[in-house]
Design a protein around this motif. Sequence first.
Motif, PDB file in Angstrom:
ATOM      1  N   GLU A  87       0.608  -1.064   0.191  1.00  0.00           N
ATOM      2  CA  GLU A  87      -0.068  -0.104   0.098  1.00  0.00           C
ATOM      3  C   GLU A  87       0.805   1.184  -0.043  1.00  0.00           C
ATOM      4  OE1 GLU A  87      -3.739   2.271   2.619  1.00  0.00           O
ATOM      5  OE2 GLU A  87      -2.265   0.518   3.535  1.00  0.00           O
ATOM      6  N   ALA A  88       2.038   1.180   0.812  1.00  0.00           N
ATOM      7  CA  ALA A  88       2.862   2.369   0.918  1.00  0.00           C
ATOM      8  C   ALA A  88       3.569   2.601  -0.657  1.00  0.00           C
ATOM      9  CB  ALA A  88       3.967   2.105   1.997  1.00  0.00           C
ATOM     10  N   ARG A  89       3.983   1.549  -1.101  1.00  0.00           N
ATOM     11  CA  ARG A  89       4.307   1.751  -2.533  1.00  0.00           C
ATOM     12  C   ARG A  89       3.301   2.485  -3.331  1.00  0.00           C
ATOM     13  NH1 ARG A  89       8.259  -3.262  -4.611  1.00  0.00           N
ATOM     14  NH2 ARG A  89      10.010  -2.737  -3.038  1.00  0.00           N
ATOM     15  N   ALA A  90       2.239   1.907  -3.408  1.00  0.00           N
ATOM     16  CA  ALA A  90       1.119   2.205  -4.204  1.00  0.00           C
ATOM     17  C   ALA A  90       0.999   3.700  -4.020  1.00  0.00           C
ATOM     18  CB  ALA A  90      -0.070   1.600  -4.175  1.00  0.00           C
ATOM     19  N   LEU A  91       0.873   4.179  -2.826  1.00  0.00           N
ATOM     20  CA  LEU A  91       0.605   5.614  -2.455  1.00  0.00           C
ATOM     21  C   LEU A  91       1.681   6.473  -3.050  1.00  0.00           C
ATOM     22  CD1 LEU A  91      -0.706   5.658   1.106  1.00  0.00           C
ATOM     23  CD2 LEU A  91      -2.069   5.963  -0.842  1.00  0.00           C
ATOM     24  N   LEU A  92       2.911   6.038  -2.976  1.00  0.00           N
ATOM     25  CA  LEU A  92       4.174   6.832  -3.663  1.00  0.00           C
ATOM     26  C   LEU A  92       3.959   6.858  -5.188  1.00  0.00           C
ATOM     27  CD1 LEU A  92       7.266   5.838  -1.423  1.00  0.00           C
ATOM     28  CD2 LEU A  92       5.602   7.820  -1.191  1.00  0.00           C
ATOM     29  N   PRO A  99       8.159  11.306 -13.842  1.00  0.00           N
ATOM     30  CA  PRO A  99       7.272  10.287 -14.680  1.00  0.00           C
ATOM     31  C   PRO A  99       7.920   8.771 -14.926  1.00  0.00           C
ATOM     32  CG  PRO A  99       7.043  12.196 -15.659  1.00  0.00           C
ATOM     33  CD  PRO A  99       8.343  12.448 -14.592  1.00  0.00           C
ATOM     34  N   GLY A 100       7.112   7.900 -14.489  1.00  0.00           N
ATOM     35  CA  GLY A 100       7.826   6.604 -14.664  1.00  0.00           C
ATOM     36  C   GLY A 100       8.507   6.004 -13.767  1.00  0.00           C
ATOM     37  N   ALA A 101       9.373   6.714 -12.928  1.00  0.00           N
ATOM     38  CA  ALA A 101      10.421   6.369 -11.986  1.00  0.00           C
ATOM     39  C   ALA A 101       9.814   5.121 -11.072  1.00  0.00           C
ATOM     40  CB  ALA A 101      10.988   7.488 -11.211  1.00  0.00           C
ATOM     41  N   LEU A 102       8.634   5.285 -10.855  1.00  0.00           N
ATOM     42  CA  LEU A 102       8.302   4.155  -9.574  1.00  0.00           C
ATOM     43  C   LEU A 102       7.123   3.061 -10.671  1.00  0.00           C
ATOM     44  CD1 LEU A 102       7.375   6.429  -6.641  1.00  0.00           C
ATOM     45  CD2 LEU A 102       9.328   5.194  -7.456  1.00  0.00           C
ATOM     46  N   ALA A 103       7.466   3.061 -11.847  1.00  0.00           N
ATOM     47  CA  ALA A 103       6.478   1.986 -12.272  1.00  0.00           C
ATOM     48  C   ALA A 103       6.849   0.736 -11.748  1.00  0.00           C
ATOM     49  CB  ALA A 103       7.023   1.855 -13.906  1.00  0.00           C
ATOM     50  N   GLY A 104       5.590  -0.010 -11.872  1.00  0.00           N
ATOM     51  CA  GLY A 104       5.534  -1.288 -11.045  1.00  0.00           C
ATOM     52  C   GLY A 104       5.364  -1.278  -9.688  1.00  0.00           C
ATOM     53  N   TRP A 105       5.193   0.063  -9.149  1.00  0.00           N
ATOM     54  CA  TRP A 105       4.721   0.179  -7.609  1.00  0.00           C
ATOM     55  C   TRP A 105       3.195   0.595  -7.385  1.00  0.00           C
ATOM     56  CZ3 TRP A 105       8.559   2.811  -3.678  1.00  0.00           C
ATOM     57  CH2 TRP A 105       9.593   2.129  -3.760  1.00  0.00           C
ATOM     58  N   GLU A 106       2.564   0.703  -8.563  1.00  0.00           N
ATOM     59  CA  GLU A 106       1.069   0.854  -8.694  1.00  0.00           C
ATOM     60  C   GLU A 106       0.159  -0.133  -8.147  1.00  0.00           C
ATOM     61  OE1 GLU A 106       3.099   2.793 -12.151  1.00  0.00           O
ATOM     62  OE2 GLU A 106       2.833   0.720 -11.378  1.00  0.00           O
ATOM     63  N   ALA A 107      -0.824   0.072  -7.392  1.00  0.00           N
ATOM     64  CA  ALA A 107      -1.721  -0.792  -6.709  1.00  0.00           C
ATOM     65  C   ALA A 107      -2.117  -1.977  -7.838  1.00  0.00           C
ATOM     66  CB  ALA A 107      -2.928  -0.059  -6.229  1.00  0.00           C
TER      67      ALA A 107
END
Length: 354
Positions: free
Chosen positions: A83-88, A142-150
């Motif tokens: 959840e924390a990753r998804a929020l970021l 943009p795109g730096a945290l790709a894969g962290w989405e919920a």
Amino acid sequence: MSHPRLSLALEAPEALPPEGRIVVYRPTAETDLSDLPKDRLQLVQGFRPDHDALAARGFAVAAATGERGFAAAVVFVPRAKAEARALLAEAAARVVPGGPIWVDGLKTDGIDSLLKDLRGLVPITDPIAKAHGKILSFAATPGALAGWEARPLQPAPGFTTLPGVFSADGIDRGSALLAACLPETLPARVVDLGAGWGWLAAQVLARKGVEAVDLVEAEHAALDCAKRNLTDPRARFHWADATRVKLDARPLAVVMNPPFHTSRAADPGLGLAFIRAAAGLLSLSGTLWMVANRHLPYEAALRDCFHEVEELTPPGGRDGAFRVIRAERPIAHATKPEKPASETAARRVVRRRR
């Protein structure tokens, strides 16, 4: 009193842009936001008691936001890592490129592990450590945290959940025991208090005689999952604090698997509040079916609120960790809910596997 880490972080030059809206994820009723410009804030909090408390303080608050173009973000890290990753990841998508995203969390909630993961993806500022936690920032990229989405989870056939929802990766054992003890026929109207993502309500809907099930759930994300999981027109959904909810008619049955944690500590008072709420909702000839950890001291409250209380034995035999209880005929003078000894404690609920 200022937030111990946020106030220090915001002392830095250019910690926040001088203009533009700021999105703040997961502040609680107790979070001190006095160092932030109140008129520029959009708070995102899906836990109904916290949502309402923040709104009462005059903040703009929503269960979720689809808005983009925020100048900055502040994320108060929840315990569930996914959840924390998804929020970021959401914050990074909502904030303009280059805008600061501040990340604050306690060590006990996994902030160190999260920061280690962040370092491998984006440049971060030096963390400020204080009051058993840390805060730092990074620039929205943009795109730096790709894969962290919920990403939706499939805890059981036909059911979908999201990270952070109670028992998101599987059917809770207590709920399974409770469902196994429900009779083949139930009253026409049933209320599921603390309904989560809808699995127990689905078992109720499968019983004979049921014409309507009211799902009461304080966590907006969990209720959204329940809405997707239950397309039966007999299901009705209420985003509400289960200990305070008011319905338009008294049901003849309530089912519940109440949470019993406030933050990290066990809080039997929360389960007691659920018991009183159930008694207050039910018809005076109604029945409560509930499951609870065996060690929790609910017996006296059940006896105070109901004329008849009985422990049920699941089909597989007595369970050493859980007990399933049937309580019948609420006592009229005991149905008014009491305020918890600590209003704050009753509201800061973290549901997790037992």
